[in-house]
Design a protein around this motif. Structure first.
Motif, PDB file in Angstrom:
ATOM      1  N   ASN A   1       0.828  -1.213   0.000  1.00  0.00           N
ATOM      2  CA  ASN A   1       0.000   0.000   0.000  1.00  0.00           C
ATOM      3  C   ASN A   1       0.859   1.259   0.000  1.00  0.00           C
ATOM      4  O   ASN A   1       0.570   2.234  -0.702  1.00  0.00           O
ATOM      5  CB  ASN A   1      -0.932   0.006   1.213  1.00  0.00           C
ATOM      6  N   ILE A   2       1.913   1.262   0.809  1.00  0.00           N
ATOM      7  CA  ILE A   2       2.813   2.420   0.859  1.00  0.00           C
ATOM      8  C   ILE A   2       3.474   2.630  -0.505  1.00  0.00           C
ATOM      9  O   ILE A   2       3.557   3.754  -1.011  1.00  0.00           O
ATOM     10  CB  ILE A   2       3.881   2.224   1.959  1.00  0.00           C
ATOM     11  N   ALA A   3       3.917   1.522  -1.107  1.00  0.00           N
ATOM     12  CA  ALA A   3       4.554   1.619  -2.425  1.00  0.00           C
ATOM     13  C   ALA A   3       3.561   2.106  -3.474  1.00  0.00           C
ATOM     14  O   ALA A   3       3.899   2.919  -4.342  1.00  0.00           O
ATOM     15  CB  ALA A   3       5.127   0.258  -2.824  1.00  0.00           C
ATOM     16  N   ARG A   4       2.315   1.650  -3.392  1.00  0.00           N
ATOM     17  CA  ARG A   4       1.315   2.070  -4.376  1.00  0.00           C
ATOM     18  C   ARG A   4       0.988   3.553  -4.220  1.00  0.00           C
ATOM     19  O   ARG A   4       0.811   4.265  -5.211  1.00  0.00           O
ATOM     20  CB  ARG A   4       0.046   1.228  -4.245  1.00  0.00           C
ATOM     21  N   GLU A   5       0.904   4.029  -2.990  1.00  0.00           N
ATOM     22  CA  GLU A   5       0.650   5.451  -2.777  1.00  0.00           C
ATOM     23  C   GLU A   5       1.767   6.293  -3.377  1.00  0.00           C
ATOM     24  O   GLU A   5       1.522   7.330  -4.004  1.00  0.00           O
ATOM     25  CB  GLU A   5       0.521   5.734  -1.279  1.00  0.00           C
ATOM     26  N   GLU A   6       2.999   5.854  -3.187  1.00  0.00           N
ATOM     27  CA  GLU A   6       4.136   6.583  -3.757  1.00  0.00           C
ATOM     28  C   GLU A   6       4.086   6.555  -5.278  1.00  0.00           C
ATOM     29  O   GLU A   6       4.328   7.568  -5.947  1.00  0.00           O
ATOM     30  CB  GLU A   6       5.447   5.973  -3.262  1.00  0.00           C
ATOM     31  N   TYR A   7       3.747   5.399  -5.823  1.00  0.00           N
ATOM     32  CA  TYR A   7       3.655   5.256  -7.281  1.00  0.00           C
ATOM     33  C   TYR A   7       2.567   6.170  -7.846  1.00  0.00           C
ATOM     34  O   TYR A   7       2.757   6.825  -8.881  1.00  0.00           O
ATOM     35  CB  TYR A   7       3.352   3.796  -7.627  1.00  0.00           C
TER      36      TYR A   7
ATOM     37  N   SER B   1      13.640   1.580  -3.119  1.00  0.00           N
ATOM     38  CA  SER B   1      13.829   1.165  -1.721  1.00  0.00           C
ATOM     39  C   SER B   1      12.668   0.313  -1.238  1.00  0.00           C
ATOM     40  O   SER B   1      12.860  -0.692  -0.543  1.00  0.00           O
ATOM     41  CB  SER B   1      13.990   2.400  -0.832  1.00  0.00           C
ATOM     42  N   TYR B   2      11.431   0.693  -1.599  1.00  0.00           N
ATOM     43  CA  TYR B   2      10.272  -0.090  -1.174  1.00  0.00           C
ATOM     44  C   TYR B   2      10.301  -1.497  -1.766  1.00  0.00           C
ATOM     45  O   TYR B   2       9.977  -2.488  -1.082  1.00  0.00           O
ATOM     46  CB  TYR B   2       8.979   0.614  -1.585  1.00  0.00           C
ATOM     47  N   VAL B   3      10.669  -1.599  -3.026  1.00  0.00           N
ATOM     48  CA  VAL B   3      10.731  -2.926  -3.660  1.00  0.00           C
ATOM     49  C   VAL B   3      11.798  -3.776  -2.986  1.00  0.00           C
ATOM     50  O   VAL B   3      11.602  -4.969  -2.740  1.00  0.00           O
ATOM     51  CB  VAL B   3      11.005  -2.797  -5.174  1.00  0.00           C
TER      52      VAL B   3
END
Length: 295
Positions: free
Chosen positions: A142-148, A161-163
């Motif tokens: 979810n955090i990665a998707r929000e950033e994307y 970094s998230y990946v």
């Protein structure tokens, strides 16, 4: 002859993108129809993919092997793998990234192959998840998707970094579930990785243990002892498995004659290739091709 199995790129068919698309990566929930393209047929990717499924049930066919699943799971897919996901309606996430996503100041081999998570030769592509594991991975996704979705100028390095964190969390879950000494850090594991990298580069023309042992500056006996200890298989068995996997992929593609498939993977004698394939699969190349084609 047209191949019956297409190969898809990361944004192919995608109709909904963020305003400033991030190159080489795509993150979406299964409910985002503009980003998620249902493909319930055999196909390949040019990218890596992490599939995080909530409570779901089905069968994932990956490189001609069936992987049934029931419940929360995570799947790890590599470029070129032939796969088809048959699942019941479920929720989840897809994170896709090209190999080039990791090339900016980072070696993709050390980041991905070094973790052995996307290893075609020893892959265990489905990992069942306990509730706590699912919650942790879902939070990271979810955090990665929000950033994307917000896609600022800083998004690409942050996503990197998230990946990496997601991969490390999946690695930790897999280590806890499976007894896999090749996933632990150490000199033998590094040497095994070097062997696998050589095999990935040269399996088309090198089929003997001594060929790889010489490049690693060790004896064939030492190489066999190394792979036997860390994988439970001899180096010769791993070489054979990689050659057979490529043969199956090429036969499934249906673009080449059986003779041409043999040439592609280093068999000058078509009859010898046919004997090799039948001895190790129980089917002739032509029988495998006919049985594996979609109905």
């Amino acid at each position: 002859m047209q191949s019956p199995i297409p190969q898809h790129r990361i944004n192919e068919g995608v109709t909904t993108l963020v305003s400033t698309p991030v190159k080489h990566v795509l993150i979406a929930g299964f409910d985002e129809t503009g980003k998620i393209i249902p493909r319930q047929y055999p196909h390949r990717h040019t990218y890596y993919e992490i599939l995080l499924l909530h409570c779901s049930k089905g069968i994932h066919y990956i490189d001609f092997q069936a992987w049934p699943f029931n419940g929360a799971v995570v799947f790890l897919l590599s470029p070129e793998q032939v796969h088809q996901l048959d699942r019941e309606a479920s929720t989840g996430y897809s994170l896709k990234f090209d190999p080039s996503f990791f090339t900016s100041g980072n070696d993709p081999d050390s980041q991905l192959l070094g973790h052995f998570l996307f290893d075609n030769m020893q892959s265990y592509p489905v990992i069942p998840l306990e509730p706590a594991d699912l919650a942790r991975l879902e939070n990271l996704m979810n955090i990665a998707r929000e950033e994307y979705d917000q896609a600022t100028e800083d998004t690409t390095p942050i996503l990197f970094s998230y990946v990496r964190v997601l991969l490390m969390e999946i690695m930790r879950i897999r280590r806890r579930q499976l007894s896999e000494p090749h996933l632990l850090p150490g000199q033998p594991q590094t040497q095994l990785l070097q062997f696998k990298q050589l095999l990935h580069q040269h399996f088309h023309e090198l089929h003997e243990v001594q060929d790889y042992a010489a490049r690693l500056h060790i004896t064939p006996r030492q190489l066999n002892a190394l792979t036997q200890k860390l994988t439970g298989k001899t180096a010769g068995a791993l070489i054979k498995e990689r050659v057979l996997l490529e043969a199956k992929r090429l036969l499934f593609l249906n673009e080449l004659t059986v003779k041409e498939v043999g040439y592609r993977i280093g068999f000058e004698d078509p009859a010898y290739f046919t004997r090799f394939f039948k001895k190790n699969t129980g089917k002739s190349p032509q029988q495998f091709r006919e049985m594996s084609q979609p109905v």
